[in-house]
Design a protein around this motif. Sequence first.
Motif, PDB file in Angstrom:
ATOM      1  N   ARG A   5      11.518   1.840 -31.464  1.00  0.00           N
ATOM      2  CA  ARG A   5      10.199   1.522 -32.278  1.00  0.00           C
ATOM      3  C   ARG A   5       9.069   1.478 -31.747  1.00  0.00           C
ATOM      4  NH1 ARG A   5      12.360  -3.316 -33.209  1.00  0.00           N
ATOM      5  NH2 ARG A   5      13.379  -2.541 -34.825  1.00  0.00           N
ATOM      6  N   TRP A   6       7.936   2.443 -32.153  1.00  0.00           N
ATOM      7  CA  TRP A   6       6.869   2.549 -31.512  1.00  0.00           C
ATOM      8  C   TRP A   6       5.815   2.186 -32.563  1.00  0.00           C
ATOM      9  CZ3 TRP A   6       6.708   3.743 -26.781  1.00  0.00           C
ATOM     10  CH2 TRP A   6       7.881   4.147 -26.054  1.00  0.00           C
ATOM     11  N   PRO A   7       4.585   1.454 -31.912  1.00  0.00           N
ATOM     12  CA  PRO A   7       3.340   1.201 -32.807  1.00  0.00           C
ATOM     13  C   PRO A   7       2.662   2.298 -33.031  1.00  0.00           C
ATOM     14  CG  PRO A   7       3.195   0.942 -30.287  1.00  0.00           C
ATOM     15  CD  PRO A   7       4.513   1.442 -30.317  1.00  0.00           C
ATOM     16  N   THR A   8       2.272   2.536 -34.341  1.00  0.00           N
ATOM     17  CA  THR A   8       1.331   3.588 -34.815  1.00  0.00           C
ATOM     18  C   THR A   8      -0.037   3.030 -34.773  1.00  0.00           C
ATOM     19  OG1 THR A   8       2.399   3.045 -37.116  1.00  0.00           O
ATOM     20  CG2 THR A   8       3.272   4.479 -36.211  1.00  0.00           C
ATOM     21  N   GLU A   9      -0.184   1.723 -34.580  1.00  0.00           N
ATOM     22  CA  GLU A   9      -1.537   1.333 -34.604  1.00  0.00           C
ATOM     23  C   GLU A   9      -1.533   0.017 -34.150  1.00  0.00           C
ATOM     24  OE1 GLU A   9      -5.464   0.348 -37.542  1.00  0.00           O
ATOM     25  OE2 GLU A   9      -3.453   0.891 -38.706  1.00  0.00           O
ATOM     26  N   LEU A  10      -2.417  -0.370 -33.245  1.00  0.00           N
ATOM     27  CA  LEU A  10      -2.744  -1.750 -32.474  1.00  0.00           C
ATOM     28  C   LEU A  10      -4.176  -1.897 -32.641  1.00  0.00           C
ATOM     29  CD1 LEU A  10      -1.232  -3.842 -30.974  1.00  0.00           C
ATOM     30  CD2 LEU A  10      -1.867  -2.790 -29.086  1.00  0.00           C
ATOM     31  N   ARG A  11      -4.574  -2.843 -33.257  1.00  0.00           N
ATOM     32  CA  ARG A  11      -6.052  -3.307 -33.331  1.00  0.00           C
ATOM     33  C   ARG A  11      -6.161  -4.756 -33.074  1.00  0.00           C
ATOM     34  NH1 ARG A  11      -9.586  -0.051 -37.225  1.00  0.00           N
ATOM     35  NH2 ARG A  11      -7.675   0.967 -37.327  1.00  0.00           N
ATOM     36  N   LEU A  12      -7.445  -5.072 -32.501  1.00  0.00           N
ATOM     37  CA  LEU A  12      -7.670  -6.376 -32.270  1.00  0.00           C
ATOM     38  C   LEU A  12      -8.851  -6.895 -33.417  1.00  0.00           C
ATOM     39  CD1 LEU A  12      -7.604  -9.177 -30.821  1.00  0.00           C
ATOM     40  CD2 LEU A  12      -9.334  -8.088 -29.035  1.00  0.00           C
ATOM     41  N   ALA A  13      -8.734  -7.636 -34.095  1.00  0.00           N
ATOM     42  CA  ALA A  13      -9.916  -8.072 -35.077  1.00  0.00           C
ATOM     43  C   ALA A  13     -11.208  -8.209 -34.294  1.00  0.00           C
ATOM     44  CB  ALA A  13      -9.178  -9.199 -36.133  1.00  0.00           C
ATOM     45  N   LYS A  14     -12.234  -8.143 -35.288  1.00  0.00           N
ATOM     46  CA  LYS A  14     -13.703  -8.391 -34.518  1.00  0.00           C
ATOM     47  C   LYS A  14     -13.827  -9.637 -34.083  1.00  0.00           C
ATOM     48  CE  LYS A  14     -15.947  -4.721 -36.705  1.00  0.00           C
ATOM     49  NZ  LYS A  14     -17.121  -4.342 -37.629  1.00  0.00           N
ATOM     50  N   ASP A  15     -13.155 -10.759 -34.683  1.00  0.00           N
ATOM     51  CA  ASP A  15     -13.282 -12.137 -34.228  1.00  0.00           C
ATOM     52  C   ASP A  15     -12.250 -12.567 -33.354  1.00  0.00           C
ATOM     53  OD1 ASP A  15     -10.914 -12.329 -35.371  1.00  0.00           O
ATOM     54  OD2 ASP A  15     -11.548 -13.925 -37.015  1.00  0.00           O
ATOM     55  N   LYS A  16     -11.542 -11.526 -32.739  1.00  0.00           N
ATOM     56  CA  LYS A  16     -10.421 -11.664 -31.725  1.00  0.00           C
ATOM     57  C   LYS A  16      -9.580 -12.599 -32.013  1.00  0.00           C
ATOM     58  CE  LYS A  16     -14.024 -10.122 -28.335  1.00  0.00           C
ATOM     59  NZ  LYS A  16     -14.504 -10.187 -27.164  1.00  0.00           N
ATOM     60  N   ARG A  17      -9.259 -13.045 -33.170  1.00  0.00           N
ATOM     61  CA  ARG A  17      -8.179 -13.964 -33.450  1.00  0.00           C
ATOM     62  C   ARG A  17      -6.960 -13.560 -34.130  1.00  0.00           C
ATOM     63  NH1 ARG A  17     -10.267 -19.243 -33.264  1.00  0.00           N
ATOM     64  NH2 ARG A  17     -12.481 -19.408 -32.862  1.00  0.00           N
ATOM     65  N   THR A  18      -7.076 -12.229 -34.487  1.00  0.00           N
ATOM     66  CA  THR A  18      -5.656 -11.594 -35.019  1.00  0.00           C
ATOM     67  C   THR A  18      -5.565 -10.108 -34.189  1.00  0.00           C
ATOM     68  OG1 THR A  18      -6.196 -12.580 -36.964  1.00  0.00           O
ATOM     69  CG2 THR A  18      -4.788 -10.728 -37.131  1.00  0.00           C
ATOM     70  N   LEU A  19      -4.342 -10.036 -33.823  1.00  0.00           N
ATOM     71  CA  LEU A  19      -3.749  -8.603 -33.462  1.00  0.00           C
ATOM     72  C   LEU A  19      -2.996  -7.989 -34.506  1.00  0.00           C
ATOM     73  CD1 LEU A  19      -3.838  -6.746 -31.037  1.00  0.00           C
ATOM     74  CD2 LEU A  19      -1.598  -7.774 -30.299  1.00  0.00           C
ATOM     75  N   SER A  20      -3.512  -6.848 -35.164  1.00  0.00           N
ATOM     76  CA  SER A  20      -2.643  -6.030 -36.274  1.00  0.00           C
ATOM     77  C   SER A  20      -2.066  -5.019 -35.431  1.00  0.00           C
ATOM     78  CB  SER A  20      -3.666  -5.520 -37.191  1.00  0.00           C
ATOM     79  OG  SER A  20      -4.097  -6.482 -37.671  1.00  0.00           O
ATOM     80  N   ILE A  21      -0.712  -4.958 -35.782  1.00  0.00           N
ATOM     81  CA  ILE A  21       0.163  -3.852 -35.276  1.00  0.00           C
ATOM     82  C   ILE A  21       1.107  -3.239 -36.335  1.00  0.00           C
ATOM     83  CG2 ILE A  21       1.894  -5.639 -34.535  1.00  0.00           C
ATOM     84  CD1 ILE A  21       2.177  -3.535 -31.995  1.00  0.00           C
ATOM     85  N   ALA A  22       1.062  -1.964 -36.359  1.00  0.00           N
ATOM     86  CA  ALA A  22       1.873  -1.406 -37.378  1.00  0.00           C
ATOM     87  C   ALA A  22       2.989  -0.504 -36.549  1.00  0.00           C
ATOM     88  CB  ALA A  22       1.004  -0.357 -38.361  1.00  0.00           C
ATOM     89  N   PHE A  23       3.946  -0.334 -36.988  1.00  0.00           N
ATOM     90  CA  PHE A  23       5.137   0.355 -36.413  1.00  0.00           C
ATOM     91  C   PHE A  23       5.706   1.563 -36.979  1.00  0.00           C
ATOM     92  CE2 PHE A  23       5.481  -3.859 -34.706  1.00  0.00           C
ATOM     93  CZ  PHE A  23       5.669  -3.453 -33.224  1.00  0.00           C
ATOM     94  N   ASN A  24       6.339   2.485 -36.581  1.00  0.00           N
ATOM     95  CA  ASN A  24       6.736   3.706 -37.015  1.00  0.00           C
ATOM     96  C   ASN A  24       7.839   3.437 -37.940  1.00  0.00           C
ATOM     97  OD1 ASN A  24       8.692   3.009 -35.046  1.00  0.00           O
ATOM     98  ND2 ASN A  24       8.977   5.145 -34.244  1.00  0.00           N
ATOM     99  N   ASP A  25       8.363   2.429 -38.031  1.00  0.00           N
ATOM    100  CA  ASP A  25       9.431   2.010 -39.236  1.00  0.00           C
ATOM    101  C   ASP A  25       8.960   1.481 -40.365  1.00  0.00           C
ATOM    102  OD1 ASP A  25       8.725  -0.681 -38.162  1.00  0.00           O
ATOM    103  OD2 ASP A  25      10.741  -1.364 -37.798  1.00  0.00           O
ATOM    104  N   GLY A  26       7.670   1.488 -40.275  1.00  0.00           N
ATOM    105  CA  GLY A  26       6.840   1.135 -41.753  1.00  0.00           C
ATOM    106  C   GLY A  26       6.622  -0.450 -41.549  1.00  0.00           C
ATOM    107  N   THR A  27       6.952  -0.965 -40.814  1.00  0.00           N
ATOM    108  CA  THR A  27       6.501  -2.682 -40.764  1.00  0.00           C
ATOM    109  C   THR A  27       5.037  -2.569 -40.133  1.00  0.00           C
ATOM    110  OG1 THR A  27       7.626  -2.881 -38.575  1.00  0.00           O
ATOM    111  CG2 THR A  27       8.962  -3.297 -40.514  1.00  0.00           C
TER     112      THR A  27
END
Length: 120
Positions: A5-27
């Motif tokens: 399982r590998w991340p396809t996107e990793l993004r920290l929100a501008k307010d620094k309170r949420t880490l968004s992560i998407a994986f190659n399995d679609g989750t």
Amino acid sequence: MTSERWPTELRLAKDKRTLSIAFNDGTAFDLPAEYLRVTSPSAEVQGHSPAERKTVPGKRNVEIIGVEPVGNYAVKLVFDDMHDTGIFSWDYLHKLGIEHEEKWQSYLDDLAAKGLSRDR
């Protein structure tokens, strides 16, 4: 240990309170900073055995101030309370996403049972 399982996107929100992560399995998950801080895989939080696991209070307003790659298998998150010792593997972040509701409720229950608060 390697993950398929590998991340396809990793993004920290501008307010620094949420880490968004998407994986190659679609989750994909939006993981709150507070949740990541109180479930940190560090020895400080997890201890060296389940009996040593800590319930960390007072992190409602914590922010992530750094996301640092660790090899090709993880990231180190730096929080504004200067906690930076947890290495969040892709598998662990995925597990935190999948089990978010259950783990969060367990944390809230632990706080209540110990007379602790998310605010102090």
